[in-house]
Design a protein around this motif. Structure first.
Motif, short mmCIF file in Angstrom:
data_model
loop_
_atom_site.label_atom_id
_atom_site.label_comp_id
_atom_site.label_asym_id
_atom_site.label_seq_id
_atom_site.Cartn_x
_atom_site.Cartn_y
_atom_site.Cartn_z
N GLY B 13 9.51 -72.62 26.36
CA GLY B 13 8.75 -73.48 27.25
C GLY B 13 7.97 -72.74 28.33
O GLY B 13 7.43 -73.38 29.23
N ASN B 14 7.93 -71.42 28.26
CA ASN B 14 7.10 -70.69 29.23
C ASN B 14 5.65 -70.78 28.79
O ASN B 14 5.36 -70.63 27.61
CB ASN B 14 7.49 -69.22 29.28
N CYS B 15 4.78 -70.98 29.74
CA CYS B 15 3.37 -71.00 29.39
C CYS B 15 2.87 -69.57 29.35
O CYS B 15 2.84 -68.87 30.37
CB CYS B 15 2.56 -71.81 30.40
N LEU B 16 2.52 -69.10 28.15
CA LEU B 16 2.10 -67.70 28.01
C LEU B 16 0.64 -67.52 28.35
O LEU B 16 0.22 -66.45 28.77
CB LEU B 16 2.32 -67.24 26.56
N TYR B 17 -0.11 -68.58 28.13
CA TYR B 17 -1.54 -68.42 28.30
C TYR B 17 -2.19 -69.76 28.55
O TYR B 17 -1.80 -70.76 27.96
CB TYR B 17 -2.12 -67.78 27.03
N TYR B 18 -3.15 -69.77 29.45
CA TYR B 18 -3.89 -70.99 29.69
C TYR B 18 -5.35 -70.63 29.89
O TYR B 18 -5.67 -69.62 30.52
CB TYR B 18 -3.36 -71.70 30.94
N ALA B 19 -6.23 -71.45 29.35
CA ALA B 19 -7.65 -71.22 29.59
C ALA B 19 -8.34 -72.57 29.60
O ALA B 19 -7.90 -73.50 28.93
CB ALA B 19 -8.24 -70.34 28.49
N GLU B 20 -9.39 -72.68 30.37
CA GLU B 20 -10.14 -73.93 30.37
C GLU B 20 -11.62 -73.63 30.24
O GLU B 20 -12.09 -72.56 30.63
CB GLU B 20 -9.84 -74.75 31.63
N TRP B 21 -12.34 -74.59 29.68
CA TRP B 21 -13.77 -74.39 29.48
C TRP B 21 -14.59 -75.46 30.19
O TRP B 21 -15.13 -75.18 31.25
CB TRP B 21 -14.09 -74.31 27.98
N ASN B 22 -14.59 -76.64 29.65
CA ASN B 22 -15.43 -77.66 30.30
C ASN B 22 -14.59 -78.72 30.98
O ASN B 22 -14.79 -79.91 30.82
CB ASN B 22 -16.34 -78.31 29.26
N ARG B 23 -13.62 -78.25 31.73
CA ARG B 23 -12.74 -79.20 32.40
C ARG B 23 -13.29 -79.48 33.79
O ARG B 23 -13.24 -78.62 34.67
CB ARG B 23 -11.34 -78.57 32.49
N ARG B 24 -13.80 -80.69 33.96
CA ARG B 24 -14.50 -80.99 35.21
C ARG B 24 -13.55 -81.40 36.32
O ARG B 24 -13.79 -81.16 37.50
CB ARG B 24 -15.52 -82.11 34.98
N LYS B 25 -12.48 -82.10 35.94
CA LYS B 25 -11.63 -82.68 36.97
C LYS B 25 -10.30 -81.94 37.01
O LYS B 25 -9.64 -81.77 35.99
CB LYS B 25 -11.39 -84.15 36.62
N GLN B 26 -9.91 -81.50 38.18
CA GLN B 26 -8.63 -80.80 38.31
C GLN B 26 -7.53 -81.81 38.62
O GLN B 26 -7.78 -82.82 39.27
CB GLN B 26 -8.72 -79.75 39.41
N PRO B 27 -6.34 -81.55 38.15
CA PRO B 27 -5.28 -82.55 38.28
C PRO B 27 -4.71 -82.68 39.68
O PRO B 27 -4.00 -83.64 39.96
CB PRO B 27 -4.21 -82.03 37.31
N GLY B 28 -4.97 -81.72 40.55
CA GLY B 28 -4.45 -81.84 41.90
C GLY B 28 -3.00 -81.43 42.06
O GLY B 28 -2.36 -81.73 43.06
N ILE B 29 -2.45 -80.78 41.05
CA ILE B 29 -1.10 -80.20 41.20
C ILE B 29 -1.20 -78.73 40.83
O ILE B 29 -2.19 -78.30 40.24
CB ILE B 29 -0.06 -80.90 40.28
N SER B 30 -0.16 -77.98 41.17
CA SER B 30 -0.24 -76.56 40.87
C SER B 30 -0.18 -76.34 39.37
O SER B 30 0.30 -77.18 38.62
CB SER B 30 0.91 -75.83 41.55
N LYS B 31 -0.71 -75.20 38.95
CA LYS B 31 -0.75 -74.88 37.53
C LYS B 31 0.66 -74.90 36.94
O LYS B 31 0.87 -75.42 35.84
CB LYS B 31 -1.39 -73.51 37.32
N ASP B 32 1.61 -74.34 37.67
CA ASP B 32 2.98 -74.30 37.17
C ASP B 32 3.51 -75.69 36.88
O ASP B 32 4.13 -75.94 35.84
CB ASP B 32 3.90 -73.62 38.19
N GLU B 33 3.24 -76.59 37.80
CA GLU B 33 3.70 -77.97 37.62
C GLU B 33 3.02 -78.60 36.42
O GLU B 33 3.64 -79.32 35.64
CB GLU B 33 3.35 -78.80 38.86
#
Lengths: 180, 145
Positions: B13-33
């Protein structure tokens, strides 16, 4: 194999003799460092384990074989696909336990031991113990806890090299924090 | 058609990798969450599907869609989980996720002896190959708006 041939062939392949001799040098160095057969067996298994947990990903990426339904399928895939792919041999699967949770891989010619003769006084050394580690590591990554050990070794005067695999249990998926 | 983001989780369940391209709206919580939320949901959907299915599950959970996006999921037998969010017009991306696993993750992460498995991927090579691959996908074209 000449250099040119090596270049035109599959880049993942190396000369078999180089492989055998490299492994031999590794074991010989471990013998010097640890001076104790059991300790060397343990180190070889540990190295194998570390190889196994990575090689399984490569295997899954390349083999594309479907899901195994039971331990018999697993045995078939190990012998006919995995051993063929990485060592170029197809061990015979035999000696099934009645419950179907235990079997042996019989290696007729083990490429790791091509030029090897065990010196006297090393009766408990399992020269190819790295294979046990690889199998254990690889199977553990696909949710199978398996006990792997050598029961017969051609190097010790047995007629055949036999690796025994015993299925212990299925490992469960990790549950994220805060769920049950 | 376009790709919004991509997550790669290991078997624990560890997030090894994250990438975003055309994501316009941020969720407003930390990446870890966000990663924890995503993994928790994937895990729950998987177990929900396995329990509720009237027949033996074959492929399991492949994707779901809302009115705004489509989430694609692919899990290897070794428990690696790949998640890709795209817009609704994208079809089946199983092959794409399989390619990411076999030609990008295995080649650039597993075969690199210096990467610890189970830790966040810091490899620049992987990052750039991944970016290049996703940008080259036929359905990757940022919306004009």
């Amino acid at each position: 194999m000449s250099r040119q041939a090596a270049r035109t062939g599959d880049p993942r392949k190396v000369n078999g003799e180089l492989f055998t001799l490299t492994y031999g040098a590794l074991v010989a160095q471990l013998m010097k460092d640890y001076e104790n057969d059991d300790e060397v067996n343990k180190q070889l298994e540990k190295m194998g384990y570390n190889i196994g947990v990575r090689i399984i990903e490569d295997f899954l990426a390349r083999a594309n074989s479907g899901r195994c339904n039971d331990f018999r399928d697993v045995a078939d895939v190990i012998s006919k696909v995995a051993f063929k792919m990485y060592l170029g041999i197809t061990p015979v699967v035999s000696n099934w336990s009645p419950a179907g949770d235990e079997f042996s891989l019989l290696l007729e010619n083990n490429p790791l031991t091509d030029f090897v003769e065990l010196p006297e006084g090393h009766d408990s050394l399992n020269y190819s113990n790295i294979l046990c580690g690889v199998l254990k590591g690889a199977l553990e990554m696909i949710q199978m806890d398996v006990d792997v050990k050598f029961v017969q070794d051609h190097l010790k005067g047995d007629n055949i090299t036999e690796v025994r695999l015993k299925f212990i249990k299925r490992l469960e998926d990790a549950v994220p924090v805060g769920e049950d | 058609m376009t790709v919004y983001d991509f997550y790669l989780f290991d078997r624990n369940g560890n997030c090894l990798y994250y990438a975003e391209w055309n994501r316009r709206k941020q969720p407003g919580i930390s990446k870890d969450e966000e990663f924890k939320l995503m993994y928790g949901m994937i895990f729950s959907i998987k177990s929900f599907i396995n329990r509720i299915s009237p027949k033996d599950v074959q492929d399991g959970f492949l994707n779901f869609r809302t009115s705004k996006y489509k989430l694609h999921f692919y899990e290897t037998p070794s428990g690696l989980k790949l998640v890709m969010n795209t817009d609704l017009n994208v079809g089946n991306v199983r092959d794409v996720l399989q390619h990411v696993f076999s030609s990008l993750y295995v080649e650039h992460v597993v075969k690199n002896p210096l990467t610890e498995l189970g830790e966040t991927i810091t490899s620049e090579l992987f990052r750039s190959k991944m970016d290049e691959y996703v940008r080259g996908l036929p359905f990757f074209a940022p919306k004009a708006s």
